[in-house]
Design a protein around this motif. Sequence first.
Motif, short mmCIF file in Angstrom:
data_model
loop_
_atom_site.label_atom_id
_atom_site.label_comp_id
_atom_site.label_asym_id
_atom_site.label_seq_id
_atom_site.Cartn_x
_atom_site.Cartn_y
_atom_site.Cartn_z
N ALA A 237 34.54 -17.78 55.80
CA ALA A 237 35.64 -18.33 56.61
C ALA A 237 36.61 -17.25 57.09
CB ALA A 237 36.39 -19.39 55.79
N TYR A 238 36.60 -16.07 56.42
CA TYR A 238 37.57 -15.02 56.77
C TYR A 238 36.94 -13.73 57.29
CZ TYR A 238 41.27 -17.87 54.79
OH TYR A 238 42.16 -18.88 54.56
N CYS A 239 35.64 -13.72 57.50
CA CYS A 239 35.02 -12.48 58.03
C CYS A 239 34.28 -12.78 59.32
CB CYS A 239 34.10 -11.84 56.99
SG CYS A 239 32.58 -12.78 56.71
N ASP A 240 33.84 -11.72 60.00
CA ASP A 240 33.16 -11.86 61.29
C ASP A 240 31.69 -11.49 61.20
OD1 ASP A 240 35.71 -12.25 63.03
OD2 ASP A 240 36.13 -10.50 61.79
N GLY A 241 31.25 -11.07 60.00
CA GLY A 241 29.86 -10.69 59.80
C GLY A 241 29.64 -10.43 58.32
N LEU A 242 28.37 -10.44 57.89
CA LEU A 242 28.03 -10.15 56.49
C LEU A 242 27.08 -8.96 56.43
CD1 LEU A 242 27.15 -13.64 54.91
CD2 LEU A 242 29.31 -12.41 54.75
N MET A 243 27.16 -8.20 55.34
CA MET A 243 26.15 -7.18 55.06
C MET A 243 25.59 -7.45 53.67
SD MET A 243 26.33 -3.01 54.70
CE MET A 243 27.05 -2.69 56.29
N VAL A 244 24.27 -7.59 53.58
CA VAL A 244 23.63 -7.74 52.28
C VAL A 244 23.37 -6.34 51.75
CG1 VAL A 244 21.75 -8.86 51.01
CG2 VAL A 244 22.52 -9.83 53.19
N ALA A 245 24.32 -5.85 50.91
CA ALA A 245 24.25 -4.47 50.41
C ALA A 245 23.42 -4.46 49.12
CB ALA A 245 25.66 -3.95 50.17
N ARG A 246 22.11 -4.33 49.31
CA ARG A 246 21.19 -4.60 48.20
C ARG A 246 21.21 -3.55 47.10
NH1 ARG A 246 15.82 -5.71 51.59
NH2 ARG A 246 16.15 -3.50 51.97
N GLY A 247 21.81 -2.37 47.39
CA GLY A 247 21.87 -1.32 46.37
C GLY A 247 22.68 -1.76 45.17
N ASP A 248 24.00 -1.95 45.38
CA ASP A 248 24.85 -2.38 44.27
C ASP A 248 24.56 -3.81 43.84
OD1 ASP A 248 26.96 -0.35 43.33
OD2 ASP A 248 26.94 -0.07 45.48
N LEU A 249 24.18 -4.66 44.78
CA LEU A 249 23.85 -6.05 44.43
C LEU A 249 22.69 -6.08 43.44
CD1 LEU A 249 24.59 -9.00 45.07
CD2 LEU A 249 22.91 -8.94 46.91
N GLY A 250 21.70 -5.21 43.66
CA GLY A 250 20.53 -5.16 42.79
C GLY A 250 20.80 -4.58 41.41
N VAL A 251 21.98 -3.97 41.25
CA VAL A 251 22.40 -3.48 39.93
C VAL A 251 23.27 -4.54 39.25
CG1 VAL A 251 23.70 -1.68 38.72
CG2 VAL A 251 22.34 -1.08 40.74
N GLU A 252 24.12 -5.18 40.04
CA GLU A 252 25.07 -6.16 39.50
C GLU A 252 24.39 -7.47 39.08
OE1 GLU A 252 28.66 -6.23 39.41
OE2 GLU A 252 28.98 -4.16 40.04
N VAL A 253 23.34 -7.86 39.82
CA VAL A 253 22.56 -9.04 39.42
C VAL A 253 21.13 -8.56 39.14
CG1 VAL A 253 23.95 -10.56 40.90
CG2 VAL A 253 21.79 -9.69 41.75
N PRO A 254 20.34 -9.31 38.36
CA PRO A 254 18.96 -8.88 38.11
C PRO A 254 18.22 -8.66 39.43
CG PRO A 254 19.54 -10.71 36.67
CD PRO A 254 20.68 -10.55 37.62
N ALA A 255 17.51 -7.55 39.53
CA ALA A 255 16.87 -7.16 40.80
C ALA A 255 15.97 -8.26 41.36
CB ALA A 255 16.08 -5.87 40.61
N GLN A 256 15.32 -9.01 40.46
CA GLN A 256 14.38 -10.05 40.94
C GLN A 256 15.09 -11.20 41.64
OE1 GLN A 256 14.89 -9.24 37.77
NE2 GLN A 256 15.05 -11.05 36.44
N GLU A 257 16.42 -11.29 41.48
CA GLU A 257 17.17 -12.37 42.14
C GLU A 257 17.60 -12.00 43.57
OE1 GLU A 257 20.42 -13.74 39.71
OE2 GLU A 257 19.14 -13.96 37.94
#
Length: 480
Positions: A237-257
């Motif tokens: 609701a407050y941004c104009d675009g998304l980036m799926v930043a899979r580097g840190d995301l894959g560390v913060e959540v299990p990579a298989q997710e």
Amino acid sequence: MPSKKKTKIVATLGPATSKREVLKDMIDAGVDVFRINFSHANYDDVKERINIIRELNEELETNISILADLQGPKLRVGVMAGEVVVSPGDEITFVTGKPFEGNSEKVYMNYTAFPKDVKAGERILLDDGKLIFEVVETNGENEVRAKVVQGGPLKSKKGVNLPNTNISLPALTEKDIKDAIFAISQNVDWIALSFVRFSQDLIDLQNIIKEHSEHKIPIIAKIEKPEAVENIDKIVAYCDGLMVARGDLGVEVPAQEVPLIQKQLVLRAKKARIPVIIATQMMETMITSLTPTRAEVNDVANSVMDGADAVMLSGETSVGNYPVQVIQKMSSILQSVEGSELIHVPHDPPHIRTKRYITKSVCYHAAIMANEIKAKAISTLTNSGYTAFQISAWRPSAHILVFTSNRRILTQLNLLWGVKAFYYDRFVSTDETIEDVNSIACKKGFLDVGDMLISLAAMPIKDKGMVNTLRVTEIETCAF
């Protein structure tokens, strides 16, 4: 002939892309957006690079976009004294305060509030999750004792991730605020905010933009924390675009997710009619090799099939040996996949009756009709770029040709899937304007005699209001 690819390529600038000739060759190969990574940015270098890109835009008649990517709160350990290796079961103390050289018993942590924020039992991940620690206890002031769960070499200045910890640091650090003000002064087209967790993070950046610029600069929320995935509706609701930043995301959540999160985020962006960029390790092998792996080719192709607006290159173009070849290779993958009938974009008509409902509805029906009558192009006149976002999100098979007298949005729109923007400032009668637009589309190679074209406009044209008119034309002559 115009480029046939509709998915956009974002390329990160760096030492490998400092020369004008290389940037020109990258544009020729298919780059749409250049990304400035403020984790490693020198202001003088950035200014010089931005000037070169803008000169090339004039010279090549392109609208290459510039994306400023803010670093966000980067947690790191300090410098290590010599080689340190830790083994499972070992204990180590993380110490905040004054920096010092670490060893196998104590290591410096640059995050002052760490002992206050962290709790016993939470995990500390180091070096992209290669090392894993579990918090044993914290004194709440300056020391955290942890035991090693997964060991290995403990290297200097490596990044730290805290997947279970509620971090008190804001998404905008002092460095980010300074970098954002500099980026705004350079009139960048987009600003990406790292480690977004809550809508307030975006509101804070919006306020900085309002304070330092007369123009709106759209914001991309980088999704790399589990909280961001949980709060995605409020973030969108407050941004104009998304980036799926899979580097840190894959560390913060299990990579298989991560693969399913990627699909979920792409669908969420499509529903909100905002662009989404897939990032990290897309063509990693091509940093040092001329050939990507089969898995990398599949990854890029699958991102397109998920519905991504853009795919991003990081090290491949910033420090890689083959910055031009990687763009060529990526362009060829995109072009071979984009037209596939296996790609299904959800086509739910707009239903929320906002004041822009008519415009949304016209854009939706233009995209559907273009596919039904096999129109070669949809053309739209816009002052804000709103119709470009709407039509792009419906993913018509036709080219989306956007004509605007607002130079600010010419380069911004280059991030959107399928959109080609042109400067146009003759707002006369509807008939004359549409004739003008048709001749420009012919001249640029998007239309030929016998092609069908859907034209969108706001009537009366001179008022530059919201789009309220859809007109279908068969091109009878392509004289220009």
